[in-house]
Design a protein around this motif. Structure first.
Motif, mmCIF file in Angstrom:
data_model
loop_
_atom_site.group_PDB
_atom_site.id
_atom_site.type_symbol
_atom_site.label_atom_id
_atom_site.label_comp_id
_atom_site.label_asym_id
_atom_site.label_seq_id
_atom_site.Cartn_x
_atom_site.Cartn_y
_atom_site.Cartn_z
ATOM 1 N N GLY A 51 0.791 -1.228 0.000
ATOM 2 C CA GLY A 51 0.000 0.000 0.000
ATOM 3 C C GLY A 51 0.819 1.270 0.000
ATOM 4 N N LEU A 52 1.919 1.283 0.745
ATOM 5 C CA LEU A 52 2.734 2.502 0.812
ATOM 6 C C LEU A 52 3.383 2.837 -0.540
ATOM 7 N N PRO A 53 4.056 1.879 -1.196
ATOM 8 C CA PRO A 53 4.624 2.209 -2.513
ATOM 9 C C PRO A 53 3.563 2.583 -3.551
ATOM 10 N N VAL A 54 2.430 1.884 -3.529
ATOM 11 C CA VAL A 54 1.365 2.222 -4.480
ATOM 12 C C VAL A 54 0.820 3.610 -4.172
ATOM 13 N N ASP A 64 0.189 11.623 2.249
ATOM 14 C CA ASP A 64 -1.010 11.093 1.595
ATOM 15 C C ASP A 64 -0.953 9.563 1.521
ATOM 16 N N ALA A 65 0.211 9.035 1.193
ATOM 17 C CA ALA A 65 0.375 7.584 1.095
ATOM 18 C C ALA A 65 0.147 6.918 2.459
ATOM 19 N N LEU A 66 0.694 7.520 3.524
ATOM 20 C CA LEU A 66 0.491 6.971 4.869
ATOM 21 C C LEU A 66 -0.973 7.030 5.284
ATOM 22 N N GLU A 70 -3.216 3.948 6.492
ATOM 23 C CA GLU A 70 -3.874 3.986 7.799
ATOM 24 C C GLU A 70 -5.366 3.744 7.681
ATOM 25 N N PHE A 71 -6.015 4.388 6.712
ATOM 26 C CA PHE A 71 -7.447 4.182 6.551
ATOM 27 C C PHE A 71 -7.750 2.762 6.065
ATOM 28 N N THR A 72 -6.844 2.172 5.322
ATOM 29 C CA THR A 72 -7.009 0.779 4.909
ATOM 30 C C THR A 72 -6.952 -0.132 6.129
ATOM 31 N N PHE A 73 -6.001 0.144 7.047
ATOM 32 C CA PHE A 73 -5.924 -0.602 8.311
ATOM 33 C C PHE A 73 -7.231 -0.500 9.075
ATOM 34 N N LEU A 74 -7.716 0.720 9.230
ATOM 35 C CA LEU A 74 -8.957 0.931 9.974
ATOM 36 C C LEU A 74 -10.119 0.189 9.327
ATOM 37 N N GLY A 75 -10.164 0.205 8.010
ATOM 38 C CA GLY A 75 -11.207 -0.526 7.302
ATOM 39 C C GLY A 75 -11.101 -2.026 7.528
ATOM 40 N N ALA A 76 -9.879 -2.545 7.508
ATOM 41 C CA ALA A 76 -9.679 -3.980 7.729
ATOM 42 C C ALA A 76 -10.086 -4.374 9.152
#
Length: 191
Positions: A51-54, A64-66, A70-76
């Motif tokens: 996720g970070l490189p993408v 923005d990448a972080l 982070e929001f992907t983590f929260l969603g998971a």
């Protein structure tokens, strides 16, 4: 919750709620390979590694990448919690629709011949040589019988002495290799 004993038989029983021992199964998976906790850590680390490189390719800003990661983590995490809550309610509903009880009496019996696990209309019996190890989790004792788990809630024992007596009776009948793989049970049995 009751402990019953005869010269060659010990039995403990109580009410078990469907799905109650699911968390304990994670310990069993961990003993036999990769635990669900480690699987989750691997997935989360993979999410960061990809996720970070993408995110940086999409937006040249590290911030923005972080934020995306982070929001992907929260969603998971939110999705996992929601799925677990939905699983329990749908499992209970499915049991009721099939005419099965959500709560039932579990009787766990030790005898000279082996151990027996009776839950509602199902009974599993194993001879002592089939018992590979016994270990304690926070809320349960787990008896592994050739890869099949017989889970005994610790709350079924009225006192620590009753718990120790029951586990000591099991340890006394276990094979030497099984005792070696069961340090929790062996330590409790020795007092």
């Amino acid at each position: 919750m009751a402990l019953w004993a005869a010269p060659d038989v010990m039995e403990v029983s109580g009410v078990l709620v469907a799905g109650e021992s699911t968390r304990t199964l994670a310990y069993i998976k961990g003993r036999n390979g990769l635990s669900p906790r480690w699987r989750t850590i691997i997935i989360l680390c993979s999410m960061v590694a990809i996720g970070l490189p993408v995110g940086i390719l999409v937006s040249p800003s590290w911030v923005d990448a972080l934020l995306i990661v982070e929001f992907t983590f929260l969603g998971a995490i939110a999705g996992g919690l929601l799925a677990q809550r939905l699983w329990f309610s749908t499992m209970c509903k499915a049991l009721v629709e099939r005419g099965q009880a959500v709560e039932a009496t579990l009787a766990f019996r030790l005898s000279v011949d082996g151990l027996s696990y009776g839950y509602e209309n199902v009974t599993m019996t194993a001879r002592w040589p089939a018992l590979t190890d016994v270990f304690r989790t926070r809320d349960h004792w787990v008896f592994l019988v050739q890869g099949t788990a017989m889970v005994l809630p610790r709350r079924f024992f009225a006192t620590p002495e009753a718990e120790r007596a029951f586990i000591a009776a099991a340890v006394a009948r276990m094979s030497e290799p099984a005792r070696g793989r069961s340090p929790d049970a062996a330590a409790l049995a020795q007092g």
